[in-house]
Design a protein around this motif. Structure first.
Motif, PDB file in Angstrom:
ATOM      1  N   ARG A 130     -16.123 -20.571  -0.338  1.00  0.00           N
ATOM      2  CA  ARG A 130     -16.154 -22.789   0.064  1.00  0.00           C
ATOM      3  C   ARG A 130     -17.301 -23.513   0.007  1.00  0.00           C
ATOM      4  O   ARG A 130     -17.993 -22.868   0.325  1.00  0.00           O
ATOM      5  CB  ARG A 130     -15.476 -22.339   1.342  1.00  0.00           C
ATOM      6  CG  ARG A 130     -15.766 -24.025   1.373  1.00  0.00           C
ATOM      7  CD  ARG A 130     -15.380 -24.032   3.552  1.00  0.00           C
ATOM      8  NE  ARG A 130     -14.599 -25.865   3.726  1.00  0.00           N
ATOM      9  CZ  ARG A 130     -15.985 -26.575   4.464  1.00  0.00           C
ATOM     10  NH1 ARG A 130     -17.132 -25.910   4.511  1.00  0.00           N
ATOM     11  NH2 ARG A 130     -15.642 -27.519   4.830  1.00  0.00           N
ATOM     12  N   ALA A 162     -16.659 -27.356  -7.162  1.00  0.00           N
ATOM     13  CA  ALA A 162     -17.031 -28.343  -6.618  1.00  0.00           C
ATOM     14  C   ALA A 162     -17.700 -28.746  -5.592  1.00  0.00           C
ATOM     15  O   ALA A 162     -17.187 -28.342  -3.855  1.00  0.00           O
ATOM     16  CB  ALA A 162     -15.630 -29.650  -6.504  1.00  0.00           C
ATOM     17  N   ASN A 212     -17.696 -29.718  -1.006  1.00  0.00           N
ATOM     18  CA  ASN A 212     -16.734 -30.173  -0.491  1.00  0.00           C
ATOM     19  C   ASN A 212     -15.227 -29.173  -1.092  1.00  0.00           C
ATOM     20  O   ASN A 212     -14.346 -29.969  -1.000  1.00  0.00           O
ATOM     21  CB  ASN A 212     -16.827 -30.864  -0.120  1.00  0.00           C
ATOM     22  CG  ASN A 212     -18.087 -31.782   0.648  1.00  0.00           C
ATOM     23  OD1 ASN A 212     -18.410 -31.398   1.832  1.00  0.00           O
ATOM     24  ND2 ASN A 212     -18.315 -32.923   0.440  1.00  0.00           N
ATOM     25  N   GLY A 213     -15.581 -28.552  -1.890  1.00  0.00           N
ATOM     26  CA  GLY A 213     -14.256 -28.018  -2.742  1.00  0.00           C
ATOM     27  C   GLY A 213     -13.849 -26.466  -2.582  1.00  0.00           C
ATOM     28  O   GLY A 213     -14.594 -26.189  -1.534  1.00  0.00           O
ATOM     29  N   ARG A 214     -13.017 -25.949  -2.612  1.00  0.00           N
ATOM     30  CA  ARG A 214     -12.716 -24.120  -1.851  1.00  0.00           C
ATOM     31  C   ARG A 214     -12.107 -23.776  -4.062  1.00  0.00           C
ATOM     32  O   ARG A 214     -11.394 -24.633  -4.349  1.00  0.00           O
ATOM     33  CB  ARG A 214     -11.446 -24.229  -1.227  1.00  0.00           C
ATOM     34  CG  ARG A 214     -11.951 -24.951  -0.339  1.00  0.00           C
ATOM     35  CD  ARG A 214     -10.523 -24.740   0.758  1.00  0.00           C
ATOM     36  NE  ARG A 214     -11.368 -25.425   2.358  1.00  0.00           N
ATOM     37  CZ  ARG A 214     -11.547 -24.345   3.366  1.00  0.00           C
ATOM     38  NH1 ARG A 214     -11.309 -23.038   3.139  1.00  0.00           N
ATOM     39  NH2 ARG A 214     -11.525 -24.945   4.381  1.00  0.00           N
ATOM     40  N   LYS A 215     -12.266 -22.473  -3.606  1.00  0.00           N
ATOM     41  CA  LYS A 215     -11.705 -21.621  -5.346  1.00  0.00           C
ATOM     42  C   LYS A 215     -11.603 -20.527  -4.603  1.00  0.00           C
ATOM     43  O   LYS A 215     -12.684 -20.019  -3.269  1.00  0.00           O
ATOM     44  CB  LYS A 215     -12.545 -22.067  -5.950  1.00  0.00           C
ATOM     45  CG  LYS A 215     -12.314 -20.870  -7.406  1.00  0.00           C
ATOM     46  CD  LYS A 215     -13.241 -21.588  -9.009  1.00  0.00           C
ATOM     47  CE  LYS A 215     -12.642 -23.428  -8.933  1.00  0.00           C
ATOM     48  NZ  LYS A 215     -13.078 -23.686 -10.707  1.00  0.00           N
TER      49      LYS A 215
END
Length: 213
Positions: free
Chosen positions: A139, A179, A181-184
């Motif tokens: 995150r 990105a 404020n992104g999650r992966k």
């Protein structure tokens, strides 16, 4: 015989005297002479007028109008009108537009750097005791995307009695970009040398360290 005519008044007396003088002069010149009788010449002295007289003033500059204040009863002369300034046109007023106010471009808050966190590794055994599948959830809570990085795993070799014999490190590529404020999620198959895991032993990938930019 020449008759004498009398005229009343001062002018009549003058005229009569003039006529008598003329006759005397003519008689002295001999027979057959004559004298013309007429009104005497105009006197060099102007006669005083007897009727009403109207005096007409000469053309003189008109004095400024005076105003009287009802409060104090004093009279004050109004100031004469000033001539228009040089270059100004009569009956028109020139206006100048104010210079445009410079506008400032809206400022945006600078982006915060990437802030990457991850959870505990989720392990799954494979067909080989010296390999396992490891999944990590990442995150990025920062304001900038994570463009690249690497993940270092620490894999422990566990004996039959649960003894931790050794820890082997391996490095994999981060699942970038992540990105702002992104999650992966990322899943890797982590392996050690087969001879390190004899029959009856297994591996456990417990340690994770991440570098990113």
């Amino acid at each position: 015989m020449l008759r004498s005519t009398r005229t009343a008044g001062r002018r009549g007396a003058l005229w009569g005297a003039s006529a008598a003088a003329a006759l005397t002069a003519c008689g002295a010149g001999g027979a057959g002479g004559y004298a013309a009788v007429g009104p005497p010449p105009a006197s060099a002295t102007a006669a005083r007028p007897t009727g009403s007289v109207t005096l007409v003033p000469l053309d003189t500059p008109t004095p400024p109008a005076s105003t009287k204040s009802p409060a104090d009863g004093k009279t004050s002369a109004s100031a004469p009108a000033l001539p228009p300034p040089t270059g100004a046109k009569s009956g028109r007023s020139s206006t100048h537009s104010p210079p445009p106010t410079p506008t400032t471009a809206p400022t945006t808050a600078p982006s915060t750097p990437a802030a990457l966190t991850w959870g505990a590794p989720v392990r799954k055994p494979t067909d080989h005791r010296w390999c396992e599948d490891v999944t990590l959830s990442f995150r990025n809570s920062g304001g900038t995307a994570v463009l690249s990085g690497k993940v270092t795993f620490g894999t422990h070799i566990i004996g039959t009695l649960g003894i931790d014999w050794a820890t082997i490190e391996s490095t994999e590529q981060l699942p970038a970009p992540i990105a702002a404020n992104g999650r992966k999620d990322g899943t890797w198959t982590v392996c050690v040398d087969a001879w390190r895991v004899p029959l009856g032993m297994h591996i456990e990938t417990r340690d994770v360290s991440v570098e990113w930019h």
